[in-house]
Design a protein around this motif. Sequence first.
Motif, PDB file in Angstrom:
ATOM      1  N   TYR A  19       0.818  -1.218   0.000  1.00 56.36           N
ATOM      2  CA  TYR A  19       0.000   0.000   0.000  1.00 56.36           C
ATOM      3  C   TYR A  19       0.854   1.272   0.000  1.00 56.36           C
ATOM      4  N   SER A  20       1.871   1.295   0.859  1.00 57.33           N
ATOM      5  CA  SER A  20       2.730   2.478   0.990  1.00 57.33           C
ATOM      6  C   SER A  20       4.017   2.070   1.679  1.00 57.33           C
ATOM      7  N   GLN A  25       6.956  -1.055   5.735  1.00 60.75           N
ATOM      8  CA  GLN A  25       7.939  -1.084   6.821  1.00 60.75           C
ATOM      9  C   GLN A  25       7.357  -1.694   8.089  1.00 60.75           C
ATOM     10  N   ALA A  26       6.105  -1.360   8.401  1.00 60.33           N
ATOM     11  CA  ALA A  26       5.481  -1.895   9.608  1.00 60.33           C
ATOM     12  C   ALA A  26       5.233  -3.395   9.485  1.00 60.33           C
ATOM     13  N   LEU A  41      -0.979  -9.172  -0.309  1.00 59.86           N
ATOM     14  CA  LEU A  41      -0.440  -8.180  -1.235  1.00 59.86           C
ATOM     15  C   LEU A  41      -1.531  -7.500  -2.048  1.00 59.86           C
ATOM     16  N   MET A  42      -1.375  -6.174  -2.239  1.00 61.09           N
ATOM     17  CA  MET A  42      -2.258  -5.397  -3.104  1.00 61.09           C
ATOM     18  C   MET A  42      -1.552  -5.203  -4.450  1.00 61.09           C
ATOM     19  N   ALA A  43      -2.049  -5.868  -5.489  1.00 63.65           N
ATOM     20  CA  ALA A  43      -1.345  -5.896  -6.771  1.00 63.65           C
ATOM     21  C   ALA A  43      -1.327  -4.548  -7.479  1.00 63.65           C
ATOM     22  N   ASN A  44      -2.325  -3.696  -7.231  1.00 61.36           N
ATOM     23  CA  ASN A  44      -2.383  -2.409  -7.936  1.00 61.36           C
ATOM     24  C   ASN A  44      -2.002  -1.236  -7.039  1.00 61.36           C
ATOM     25  N   ALA A  45      -1.334  -1.521  -5.932  1.00 63.44           N
ATOM     26  CA  ALA A  45      -0.934  -0.471  -4.997  1.00 63.44           C
ATOM     27  C   ALA A  45       0.414   0.133  -5.404  1.00 63.44           C
ATOM     28  N   PRO A  46       0.696   1.357  -4.976  1.00 66.63           N
ATOM     29  CA  PRO A  46       1.918   2.063  -5.418  1.00 66.63           C
ATOM     30  C   PRO A  46       3.226   1.396  -5.040  1.00 66.63           C
ATOM     31  N   CYS A  47       3.265   0.706  -3.909  1.00 67.89           N
ATOM     32  CA  CYS A  47       4.519   0.120  -3.426  1.00 67.89           C
ATOM     33  C   CYS A  47       4.485  -1.403  -3.487  1.00 67.89           C
ATOM     34  N   PHE A  48       3.802  -1.919  -4.509  1.00 68.44           N
ATOM     35  CA  PHE A  48       3.661  -3.371  -4.671  1.00 68.44           C
ATOM     36  C   PHE A  48       5.007  -4.073  -4.815  1.00 68.44           C
TER      37      PHE A  48
END
Length: 260
Positions: A19-20, A25-26, A41-48
């Motif tokens: 997600y970010s 990191q968390a 995992l979010m496949a379309n997220a910015p920090c995939f």
Amino acid sequence: MPKSFHQQRLIINADDLGYSDPVNQAIDKALASGLIKSSTLMANAPCFSEGVAIAGRYRSEAGFGIHLNLTEFKPLSDPALLQSLGMLNRDGCFSGCIRELKGTPELKLACFSELKAQISKVESFGVKISHFDSHHHIHTISWMLPVIHQLQQQHGVWKMRTTMNVYGRRLHQQPPLRRVLAKKAWVAMCRLRGSRMTEVFTGLDVFLEDPSRREFQNAASIELMCHPGQQGYGEDLALLERCGGVLRRSSLQLCSFNQL
């Protein structure tokens, strides 16, 4: 009679991997500390891509599923089609209004194509998907049931998050009876179609209100949801530490969906 703790499996899943940077990191910290053994995992997220790297580091001791997403960020499939169906905002991102839409054949097909693209992307990075869950629980929308089932058939992923069925005093309060009955019907249909799910699903915060509750004592399998690093969930790492203390004083087996 309550089931003995040594028979119980506890899955603590960190949602939103990818997600970010703060979320990644968390979750990385929680995995490194052994506080969780499952994340999605979010496949379309910015920090995939960074999320995939984290999954790669812990794949021998943890399981990684996919957090199916139709409510946030840009889609991986045809944006013009999704825009025409009312799923995207003017910026071309998911608007989050999917629960307000009618499940027409066209909408179901578009959702299938988008979610298949997300699953295929995760698989293309070499991640063995342990289970399905979803952002804002979109996989539990009633008209999504055949969409999810077809994805399960095509990708061979039969383990899945159930719908929330234990509620707390502050958050996740008990819904009306009609909604509870609808949830039970959804679970029955999913199990009938081959889905494997935990008996109990709730938030980490609800579990920690009273781990000795009858619903937890009697369940052979429990999933707890958490959101380390997410805005509005600033206490989740501290809650995971508290949960670790509960686990050390019990015989609950912390595991992933791989062991379900």
